[in-house]
Design a protein around this motif. Structure first.
Motif, short mmCIF file in Angstrom:
data_model
loop_
_atom_site.label_atom_id
_atom_site.label_comp_id
_atom_site.label_asym_id
_atom_site.label_seq_id
_atom_site.Cartn_x
_atom_site.Cartn_y
_atom_site.Cartn_z
N GLN A 156 58.21 -15.75 33.65
CA GLN A 156 56.64 -15.46 33.87
C GLN A 156 56.03 -17.05 34.32
OE1 GLN A 156 54.01 -17.19 31.94
NE2 GLN A 156 52.58 -15.83 33.38
N GLY A 190 56.78 -17.44 38.10
CA GLY A 190 55.82 -16.50 38.73
C GLY A 190 54.61 -17.24 38.93
N ALA A 244 55.07 -11.76 46.52
CA ALA A 244 55.03 -10.44 45.63
C ALA A 244 56.00 -10.49 44.67
CB ALA A 244 55.78 -9.32 46.82
N VAL A 245 57.26 -11.05 44.72
CA VAL A 245 58.13 -11.26 43.31
C VAL A 245 57.41 -12.21 42.53
CG1 VAL A 245 60.22 -12.20 42.91
CG2 VAL A 245 60.35 -10.92 44.79
N SER A 249 54.39 -12.57 41.83
CA SER A 249 53.30 -11.85 41.23
C SER A 249 53.64 -11.10 40.23
CB SER A 249 52.47 -11.07 42.33
OG SER A 249 51.72 -11.80 42.99
N LEU A 250 54.97 -10.42 40.59
CA LEU A 250 55.39 -9.56 39.65
C LEU A 250 56.04 -10.13 38.26
CD1 LEU A 250 57.56 -7.07 41.89
CD2 LEU A 250 55.44 -6.39 40.48
N LEU A 251 56.40 -11.38 38.66
CA LEU A 251 56.96 -12.12 37.46
C LEU A 251 55.87 -12.55 36.78
CD1 LEU A 251 59.93 -14.32 39.28
CD2 LEU A 251 59.95 -12.12 37.65
N TYR A 268 52.57 -11.35 36.57
CA TYR A 268 51.76 -10.44 35.73
C TYR A 268 52.42 -9.33 35.18
CZ TYR A 268 48.06 -12.73 38.52
OH TYR A 268 47.21 -13.64 38.76
N GLY A 269 53.60 -9.08 35.31
CA GLY A 269 54.63 -7.95 34.79
C GLY A 269 55.50 -8.44 33.58
#
Length: 111
Positions: free
Chosen positions: A39, A42, A23-24, A26-28, A30-31
């Motif tokens: 990024q 991630g 989850a972390v 994915s946040l890195l 795509y966020g």
């Protein structure tokens, strides 16, 4: 601890950690803007999802066998399954399962 119960607890911990890491990641990925080092981290952690998926399948089988041996109803098994898909929830569910198993079926949780 019973081998099945010990296996369940280890798998729950591993699935939970992999889910949080994924989850972390994915946040890195795509966020954050493309090209940054976080990024890229991630993006590099994307294979965690593959590992989580395979271990989650083993977790589901072990959780099913455990609930069948304990004589628990289907909703309890479904909660255990969903816990492996919601980051952080599995740690709470694992603790509840451990307490309930010790209270209701001590022979499954004994050494």
């Amino acid at each position: 601890m019973n081998g099945l119960f010990k296996t369940y607890r280890v798998l729950a911990f591993v699935v939970g950690v992999l889910l949080v890491v994924g989850a972390v990641a994915s946040l890195l990925k795509y966020g954050l803007p493309d090209g940054g080092s976080l990024q890229q981290l991630g993006d590099d952690l994307t294979p965690v999802w593959l590992i989580h998926g395979w271990i989650y399948m083993v977790y589901v089988v072990v959780a099913f066998v455990l609930t069948q041996k304990a004589g628990w109803p289907l909703p309890r098994f479904l909660l255990m399954m969903v816990a492996g898909l919601v980051p952080g929830l599995i740690f709470w569910v694992e603790r509840r399962v451990a307490h309930q198993l010790r209270d209701e079926n001590p022979e499954l949780a004994s050494a």
